[in-house]
Scaffold this active site. Structure first.
Site, mmCIF file in Angstrom:
data_model
loop_
_atom_site.group_PDB
_atom_site.id
_atom_site.type_symbol
_atom_site.label_atom_id
_atom_site.label_comp_id
_atom_site.label_asym_id
_atom_site.label_seq_id
_atom_site.Cartn_x
_atom_site.Cartn_y
_atom_site.Cartn_z
ATOM 1 N N LYS A 1 0.846 -1.205 0.000
ATOM 2 C CA LYS A 1 0.000 0.000 0.000
ATOM 3 C C LYS A 1 0.881 1.254 0.000
ATOM 4 O O LYS A 1 2.091 1.163 0.238
ATOM 5 C CB LYS A 1 -0.900 -0.026 1.238
ATOM 6 C CG LYS A 1 -0.123 -0.004 2.543
ATOM 7 C CD LYS A 1 -1.010 -0.332 3.732
ATOM 8 C CE LYS A 1 -0.208 -0.300 5.023
ATOM 9 N NZ LYS A 1 -0.990 -0.730 6.177
ATOM 10 N N TYR B 1 16.568 29.730 8.956
ATOM 11 C CA TYR B 1 15.339 30.452 9.330
ATOM 12 C C TYR B 1 15.211 30.577 10.839
ATOM 13 O O TYR B 1 15.429 29.594 11.565
ATOM 14 C CB TYR B 1 14.104 29.712 8.807
ATOM 15 C CG TYR B 1 13.841 29.913 7.344
ATOM 16 C CD1 TYR B 1 13.583 31.175 6.822
ATOM 17 C CD2 TYR B 1 13.833 28.825 6.479
ATOM 18 C CE1 TYR B 1 13.333 31.348 5.464
ATOM 19 C CE2 TYR B 1 13.575 28.987 5.127
ATOM 20 C CZ TYR B 1 13.327 30.256 4.629
ATOM 21 O OH TYR B 1 13.068 30.419 3.298
HETATM 22 C C1 LIG Z 1 -0.162 -1.733 6.788
HETATM 23 C C2 LIG Z 1 -0.704 -3.019 7.217
HETATM 24 C C3 LIG Z 1 0.150 -4.125 7.369
HETATM 25 C C4 LIG Z 1 1.639 -4.038 7.272
HETATM 26 O O1 LIG Z 1 2.147 -3.373 8.403
HETATM 27 P P1 LIG Z 1 3.702 -3.227 8.675
HETATM 28 O O2 LIG Z 1 3.781 -2.720 10.049
HETATM 29 O O3 LIG Z 1 4.212 -2.254 7.667
HETATM 30 O O4 LIG Z 1 4.303 -4.556 8.490
HETATM 31 C C5 LIG Z 1 -0.449 -5.345 7.677
HETATM 32 N N1 LIG Z 1 -1.780 -5.456 7.826
HETATM 33 C C6 LIG Z 1 -2.617 -4.411 7.697
HETATM 34 C C7 LIG Z 1 -4.070 -4.597 7.881
HETATM 35 C C8 LIG Z 1 -2.108 -3.156 7.406
HETATM 36 O O5 LIG Z 1 -2.932 -2.118 7.296
#
Ligand SMILES: *Cc1c(COP(=O)(O)O)cnc(C)c1O
Length: 358
Positions: A35, A255
């Site tokens: 994702k 800054y």
């Molecule tokens: C993002 C996500 C993962 C992976 O999580 P990580 O901590 O990056 O390994 C697994 N399951 C679900 C439902 C998620 O939303």
């Protein structure tokens, strides 16, 4: 020579990390979570480098459709499910697995006329209280989904940990126990573990683990480093020194003049700022690698630049800088900016160039 940041993405590191995760969960299938543009690494490219995994986890249907459009035929799981009949039909047509996490989605499935049955993962809320059906509703909704002609049987089962990144938090075991007792004896495959669970909860691996962050070579555990689990960073964020200034003691930098030299020193200006995805909240002292040596960031992060104190070291315009990745753990930079490695990796902006190293 161009002075702009380049995210170098290494296939060999990705393959190393997949092998490590396989070794840690040898009896489970691997759902690679890709994702958010594969955590900022490039969705289609990274998925094309992962033919050795058993499936992919995605948050949104657009991401899954982009993978299908690229020719990816692997098992794809929509981890938040779908919210309309049109998307449900798309999911069925493109053979996307959907997570079902509430009663509305059950109703959507029951009322839909689908061209083919859909594979689902019923998500249980075992304690995180973000998504998932409550344990008290589980039997009833599970029963309805068993009756639905639109659903391919058996129904798969899933839950998500709230605190698996905290090594000794007993809540993870409690969540596991709740999930196991609720789903005991049911057919269908199970998945509980994100990266932190995959790395530290071997008793909860079940048929599928679904790591994201660890694939990309970062350690999700609080205070952890990739090297603790022999993971390698897939992304190295590189840029260049675009100016070097000599300053007397007592002079301000950047800054707001929030930082001052305490001796005669030199400041290297590096082409990387929050407009590229470098965290603006990185404090003075955050390490930057220039020519392989660590130097402290000083003063505020600007949109296009950061300032780094290099003292009398022979640093010159055009020298190489690493902001995170090989030689400089992304977890450490995240800690200096009061955030997590996930956010840094996902925050790379469109003007950063990607260089894929096969
Ligand atoms: C993002 C996500 C993962 C992976 O999580 P990580 O901590 O990056 O390994 C697994 N399951 C679900 C439902 C998620 O939303």
């Amino acid at each position: 020579m161009r002075f702009s940041p380049v995210a170098e993405i290494r296939r060999s590191a990705l393959h190393h990390n997949i092998a490590r995760l396989r070794a840690m969960a040898p009896n489970s299938k691997l759902m690679a979570v890709v994702k958010a543009n594969a955590y900022g690494h490039g969705l289609v490219k990274l998925a094309s480098w992962m033919d050795q995994v058993d499936g992919f986890g995605l948050a949104r249907i657009e991401e899954a459709l982009a993978l299908r459009e690229s020719g990816n035929r692997a098992r794809l799981v929509l981890m938040e499910g779908v919210f309309s009949e049109a998307d449900l039909e798309q999911a069925a047509q493109h053979k996307l697995d959907v997570v079902v996490h509430d009663e509305q989605q059950v109703r959507l499935i029951e009322q839909a006329k689908l061209s083919q049955p859909i594979t689902i993962w019923l998500k249980v809320d075992s304690g995180m209280h973000r998504l998932g059906v409550m344990p008290a509703d589980f039997q009833r909704l599970y029963g309805r989904l068993c009756e639905a002609a639109q659903v391919a049987q058996p129904i798969n089962l899933m839950t998500h940990f709230a605190s698996a990144d905290e090594q000794d938090n007993p809540e993870t075991q409690r969540q596991t126990d709740r999930f196991e007792s609720l789903t005991a004896g049911l057919p269908g495959e199970r998945t509980l573990c994100n990266s932190a669970g995959t790395l530290t909860q071997s008793g909860a691996h079940q048929q599928w683990v679904r790591p994201g962050l660890a694939l990309y070579g970062a350690n999700p555990m609080v205070g952890g480093r990739a090297a603790d689990f022999d993971l390698q960073p897939v992304m190295t964020m590189r840029s260049k020194v675009l100016a070097v200034r000599a300053l007397a003691a007592g002079e301000p930098v950047g800054y707001g003049n929030t930082w001052r030299t305490d001796k005669d020193t030199r400041i290297a200006v590096v082409a990387m700022g929050y407009g590229d995805g470098y965290p603006r909240h990185a404090v003075s002292g955050t390490p930057v690698l220039i020519n392989g040596q660590r130097y402290p960031l000083v003063g505020r992060v600007s949109m296009d630049m950061i300032t780094v104190e290099v003292g009398q070291a022979p640093v010159q315009v055009g020298d190489d800088a690493v902001l995170w990745g090989q030689g400089l753990p992304v977890e450490e930079i995240a800690e200096c900016a009061d955030t997590i490695a996930y956010e840094l990796l996902c925050s790379t902006t469109a003007r950063v160039q990607y260089h894929y190293i096969d």
